[in-house]
Design an enzyme around this catalytic site. Structure first.
Site, short mmCIF file in Angstrom:
data_model
loop_
_atom_site.label_atom_id
_atom_site.label_comp_id
_atom_site.label_asym_id
_atom_site.label_seq_id
_atom_site.Cartn_x
_atom_site.Cartn_y
_atom_site.Cartn_z
N CYS A 138 -22.26 6.04 -17.95
CA CYS A 138 -22.45 4.67 -17.47
C CYS A 138 -21.34 4.40 -16.45
CB CYS A 138 -22.36 3.72 -18.67
SG CYS A 138 -22.56 1.99 -18.24
N CYS A 157 -16.74 -8.48 -11.40
CA CYS A 157 -18.09 -8.85 -10.97
C CYS A 157 -18.09 -10.33 -10.61
CB CYS A 157 -19.10 -8.60 -12.09
SG CYS A 157 -20.81 -8.92 -11.59
N CYS A 165 -22.41 -2.26 -24.03
CA CYS A 165 -22.88 -3.10 -22.92
C CYS A 165 -22.13 -4.42 -22.88
CB CYS A 165 -24.35 -3.44 -23.09
SG CYS A 165 -25.44 -2.08 -22.83
N1 SAH Z 1 -24.51 -5.96 -13.38
C1 SAH Z 1 -25.63 -5.21 -13.74
C2 SAH Z 1 -25.31 -3.95 -14.47
C3 SAH Z 1 -24.21 -4.01 -15.53
S1 SAH Z 1 -24.47 -4.97 -16.98
C4 SAH Z 1 -26.59 -6.04 -14.56
O1 SAH Z 1 -26.21 -7.12 -15.00
O2 SAH Z 1 -27.73 -5.62 -14.69
C5 SAH Z 1 -25.54 -3.95 -17.95
C6 SAH Z 1 -26.37 -4.72 -18.99
O3 SAH Z 1 -25.56 -5.20 -20.06
C7 SAH Z 1 -27.09 -5.95 -18.42
O4 SAH Z 1 -28.45 -5.89 -18.80
C8 SAH Z 1 -26.42 -7.11 -19.12
O5 SAH Z 1 -27.33 -8.17 -19.27
C9 SAH Z 1 -26.01 -6.49 -20.43
N2 SAH Z 1 -24.91 -7.15 -21.13
C10 SAH Z 1 -23.87 -7.82 -20.59
N3 SAH Z 1 -23.05 -8.27 -21.58
C11 SAH Z 1 -23.59 -7.86 -22.76
C12 SAH Z 1 -23.17 -7.95 -24.11
N4 SAH Z 1 -22.06 -8.55 -24.46
N5 SAH Z 1 -23.96 -7.41 -25.07
C13 SAH Z 1 -25.09 -6.74 -24.72
N6 SAH Z 1 -25.50 -6.58 -23.45
C14 SAH Z 1 -24.76 -7.14 -22.48
FE1 SF4 Z 2 -22.01 -8.91 -13.58
FE2 SF4 Z 2 -21.93 -8.79 -16.25
FE3 SF4 Z 2 -23.76 -10.30 -15.06
FE4 SF4 Z 2 -23.97 -7.62 -14.93
S1 SF4 Z 2 -24.11 -8.88 -16.77
S2 SF4 Z 2 -24.20 -9.09 -13.24
S3 SF4 Z 2 -21.79 -7.05 -14.86
S4 SF4 Z 2 -21.53 -10.60 -14.95
#
Ligand code: SAH
Ligand code: SF4
Length: 386
Positions: free
Chosen positions: A124, A131, A359
């Protein structure tokens, strides 16, 4: 507010150090490397040799390239630079997940996470330091955006991880990793140019040669760039949907105010499917917020007609953000409701939670915005210089 708002951080009042404008060897496609090598009076096959050192063997420095002529290496050292991330920390989870912190040339810390499974070894990858999208449930958001990662820094996460995995005896051959997901820190499409260059390098046959079927870019929904990714690269797309009404998505993901659900789904319908690519919709289940059967029903009707797969991610709790994990029964009921409507849905199992590698748990450890600061597990490496 356009795409730039997600890729350009607020100006840093501190005096910025002089930038090294020399080309980064780690980010040069074979054709450009060939031009450079030619301009130094060397024969063309040297470019391929150099490229393999950089992109296939993941050389950390020019010193390793013992089969290249010394004068060439000398000139390259003078005229170019080489991005190699420094390993600043390594944490291993009980489930085999490894989280690395890497230090960039300007002292920023970024993270990548290794997720081993019997049939695949996934990395990953991060694309930004922090961000700017500001999703209210995500730990990375609390950092704000420091800067985009360069293509060399994106690619080198893969190179360093592969090297380290070989050292640790993980997987077979010089490239233990089989899959890449751009789901680490940052919004990949907000750093489109560098992402695209990094993908070209990572998919190149003379380089690591990842299959496009095994590479997924996840976006929070930067609509204008989704079509471009589809047209210019063969990789797979994942979209973080996370809510089923605009009111709910506005509250969780401020990007929805710019690109609301209808526009996002339109871009998904238009996403090129020449390689038969199905879109993955990610849906973070937040306890008591978006995990009801009513949400599941709305989700099903939103995605009906789009060749898609649904990935349900039970929320990984981050102290201080005010969200809770869903009840296991709610997760099961949500899944059943989707399956009953003939959708392909899976619950993504949480990995590396004990080391905050799951995640949405990636952030510069112990930084000012990090709610884990008190009592957080220290990285194994030395602290970031202040
Ligand atoms: N910025 C991109 C990729 C990184 S985040 C995006 O948002 O798609 C990757 C995934 O993790 C996203 O689907 C986001 O919704 C999820 N995510 C973020 N915080 C999380 C958390 N605390 N628990 C589970 N998934 C989470
Ligand atoms: Fe950015 Fe986190 Fe939202 Fe993904 S889920 S767009 S990393 S703030």
């Amino acid at each position: 507010m356009g795409v730039d708002a997600y890729s350009t951080p607020a100006p840093d009042p501190a005096h910025a150090p002089a930038r090294d404008e020399r080309p980064d060897l780690r980010a040069l496609p074979l054709e450009l490397l060939a031009g450079l090598v030619k301009s130094l009076g060397e024969r063309p096959f040297r470019a391929r040799q150099l490229y393999r050192w950089l992109q296939r063997k993941g050389a950390a420095s020019l010193d390793e390239m013992t089969d290249l002529p010394r004068p060439l290496l000398h000139e390259l050292a003078r005229r170019s630079r080489l991005t190699t991330l420094e390993r600043a920390g390594e944490q291993r989870s009980l489930d085999g997940t490894i989280k690395w912190a890497w230090r960039t040339g300007d002292g920023k810390l970024i993270e990548s996470v290794y997720l081993p499974e019997p049939d695949r070894k996934t990395l990953c990858v991060s694309t930004q330091v922090g961000c700017a999208v500001g999703c209210t449930f995500c730990l990375t958001a609390t950092m704000g955006l420091a800067r985009n990662l360069t293509a060399g820094e994106i690619v080198d996460q893969v190179q360093r991880a592969n090297r380290r995995l070989v050292e640790l005896g993980e997987g077979a051959g010089p490239r233990p990793l089989t899959n890449l997901v751009f789901m680490g820190m940052g919004e990949p499409l907000a750093n489109y140019r560098n992402l695209k260059l990094a993908l070209d390098l990572l998919l190149s046959g003379e380089g690591p040669n990842f299959s496009h079927r095994h590479v997924t870019v996840s976006t929070s929904g930067l609509v204008p760039l989704m079509g471009r990714l589809g047209a210019e690269t063969p990789v797979k797309l994942a979209v973080s949907l996370n809510a089923t009404t605009d009111a709910q998505r506005d509250a969780l993901m401020p990007i929805n105010r710019r690109y609301p659900i209808a526009q996002l789904l339109e871009a998904c319908r238009a996403f090129p499917s020449r390689t038969g690519r199905r879109i993955t919709f990610e849906y973070v289940l937040l306890g008591g917020v978006n995990d009801t059967l009513e949400d599941a029903r709305r989700l099903a009707s939103l995605v009906t007609g789009i060749p898609a797969k649904l990935n349900l991610i039970p929320y990984n709790e981050n102290p201080g953000l005010g969200f809770a994990a869903p009840a296991p029964e709610a997760v099961q009921a949500f899944l059943d409701a989707l399956v009953a409507r003939n959708l392909t849905a899976v619950v993504r199992k949480s990995r590396g939670r004990d080391i905050s590698a799951a995640c949405g748990q990636l952030a510069r450890e112990g930084g000012p915005g990090d709610p884990r600061r008190k009592g957080a597990t220290a990285l194994t490496g030395p602290a970031e210089p202040r």
